[in-house]
Design an enzyme around this catalytic site. Structure first.
Site, PDB file in Angstrom:
ATOM      1  N   GLY A 259       0.855  -1.109   0.020  1.00  0.00           N
ATOM      2  CA  GLY A 259       0.087   0.133   0.031  1.00  0.00           C
ATOM      3  C   GLY A 259       1.132   1.262   0.009  1.00  0.00           C
ATOM      4  O   GLY A 259       1.887   1.548  -0.045  1.00  0.00           O
ATOM      5  N   LYS A 260       0.110   3.175  -0.275  1.00  0.00           N
ATOM      6  CA  LYS A 260       1.248   3.508  -0.016  1.00  0.00           C
ATOM      7  C   LYS A 260      -0.134   4.694  -0.134  1.00  0.00           C
ATOM      8  O   LYS A 260      -1.142   4.411  -0.559  1.00  0.00           O
ATOM      9  CB  LYS A 260       1.820   3.974  -1.267  1.00  0.00           C
ATOM     10  CG  LYS A 260       3.022   4.666  -1.338  1.00  0.00           C
ATOM     11  CD  LYS A 260       3.976   4.284   0.019  1.00  0.00           C
ATOM     12  CE  LYS A 260       4.851   4.816   0.149  1.00  0.00           C
ATOM     13  NZ  LYS A 260       6.612   4.028   0.271  1.00  0.00           N
ATOM     14  N   GLY A 261       0.443   6.241   0.697  1.00  0.00           N
ATOM     15  CA  GLY A 261      -0.140   6.912   0.457  1.00  0.00           C
ATOM     16  C   GLY A 261       0.413   8.005   0.222  1.00  0.00           C
ATOM     17  O   GLY A 261       1.438   8.049   0.287  1.00  0.00           O
TER      18      GLY A 261
END
Ligand code: NAD
Length: 358
Positions: free
Chosen positions: A52-54
């Site tokens: 995941g990444k934000g």
């Protein structure tokens, strides 16, 4: 108004794991690419996570402490339906730090009604962070770079290194290499680059950066054009700042023996082809080179879920064992299949994810 993104690449192997980035260049495409990278990285390190990444498109350097707090808390509120210790676990990335993780933990915990330390990793120690997490990525970069020198039959003590970026990853990579006896001849940050042929005095440099917030103006070095720093002669070149800094315009001019990719995606595909053709630079691909952070994040999450604490010594010992195993698998696979290290790393990672999917 700020735009923020969170991308979950896939959840087959466990909750998604990945950083939260505060930077003016953040966009959905970049965050999606980084989420996919995290997926391969977790698979390669055999961590029970998807990727995941934000990111939030903002310039944290131009914002006050309270503005950053409000931004972080509001982003967390918006993310509430999509995150959780068994679903999506964030960590600090560029521009974010343990204070940001503390705000996320608090916002999430207020909503839940009790402390949920497993909601993020990279927390402060007094909020059940892991000893050694802050230094882990840079420490891993330094450890694998020295490992690569061993593979080349070179001595680590007395070798030289150039580091681009002097934030969390870059400074800790420099300190780790320095502790092994490596001379750090050049470093840079967003403000400029500095150089000392005889090796920078790391203790004095850390003090200077602590006082001024930048490597520029350090009295024990001369200033250098940042682009020139990357093509100086050195044994280890560690880009630890931005993506795409090793590209078709400078790949042919690199004069390092080991390229230790501390940043995510520092080498473009065009540069990869040039370096492959040259065949004289040992690349430690980003997916393993900077995997120290996510590996210790995994240790932090395990400790949080079990309400159990490990010592820093336990954390570092487990970290270097896992990094060494993974890098060994990559180089063996590359040799066996006559592939570049990057292709070998991706092949191993993708087959792990594919078999879980099947
Ligand atoms: P950071 O914000 O702590 O530091 C970034 C550094 O890069 C700063 O010193 C900044 O001045 C410098 N920089 C920015 N623009 C630059 C430029 N044009 N030239 C030279 N230096 C420049 O960020 P970080 O956590 O150290 O992350 C750096 C890289 O490592 C990113 O690509 C990130 O995705 C990757 N990474 C970080 C971690 C982690 O645990 N922090 C883990 C894996 C990968």
């Amino acid at each position: 108004m700020f735009f923020g993104h969170r991308v979950q690449h896939h959840l087959t192997r466990g909750p998604v794991k990945g950083g939260l980035r505060f930077h003016p260049s953040v966009d959905l495409g970049e965050i999606a690419a980084l989420a996919m990278w995290m997926n391969w990285k977790c698979a390669l390190m055999d961590l029970p996570f998807g990727g995941g990444k934000g990111g939030i498109n903002c310039d944290p350097r131009g914002m006050s402490h309270h503005e950053l707090e409000r931004l972080t808390r509001r982003f967390t509120m918006e993310m509430m339906p999509f995150i959780g210790p068994d679903v999506d676990v964030m960590a600090p990335d560029m521009g974010a730090n343990e204070q940001v993780m503390a705000w996320i933990t608090d916002t999430y915990s207020v909503h839940t009604g009790h402390l949920v330390p497993g909601i993020v990793t990279g927390k402060p120690l007094n909020l059940q962070g892991a000893s050694g997490r802050t230094r882990a990525t840079g420490q891993g970069v330094g450890f694998l770079a020295s490992n690569a020198l061993h593979q080349l039959g070179m001595s680590v003590d007395g070798s030289t290194a150039v580091i681009q970026g002097f934030g969390n990853v870059g400074s800790n990579a420099a300190l780790t290499l320095h502790s092994y006896g490596v001379k750090i001849t050049g470093v840079s940050d967003v403000n400029g680059a500095i150089w000392n042929e005889g090796g920078l005095d790391m203790e004095a440099l850390m003090k200077h950066v602590g006082n001024t917030g930048t490597v520029v103006g350090f009295s024990g070095a001369e200033e250098m054009a940042p682009a020139g720093l990357l093509i100086q002669k050195c044994d280890i070149l560690a880009p630890c700042a931005l993506d795409s800094v090793i590209n078709k315009s400078n790949a042919a001019d690199l004069k390092c023996k080991v390229l230790a990719e501390g940043a995510n995606g520092p080498t473009t595909p065009e540069a990869d082809v040039i370096l492959d053709d040259r065949g004289d630079v040992l690349i430690i691909p980003d997916v393993v080179c900077n995997a120290g952070g996510v590996t210790v994040s995994y240790f932090e999450w395990v400790q949080n879920m079990q309400r159990f604490l490990w010592s820093e010594r336990e954390v570092i010992t487990r970290l270097v064992t896992m990094l060494q195993k993974s890098f060994g698998q990559i180089t063996a696979y590359a040799k066996h299949h006559k592939l570049s290290n990057r292709m070998a790393a991706l092949a191993l990672a993708i087959s792990t994810v594919a078999s879980a999917k099947q």
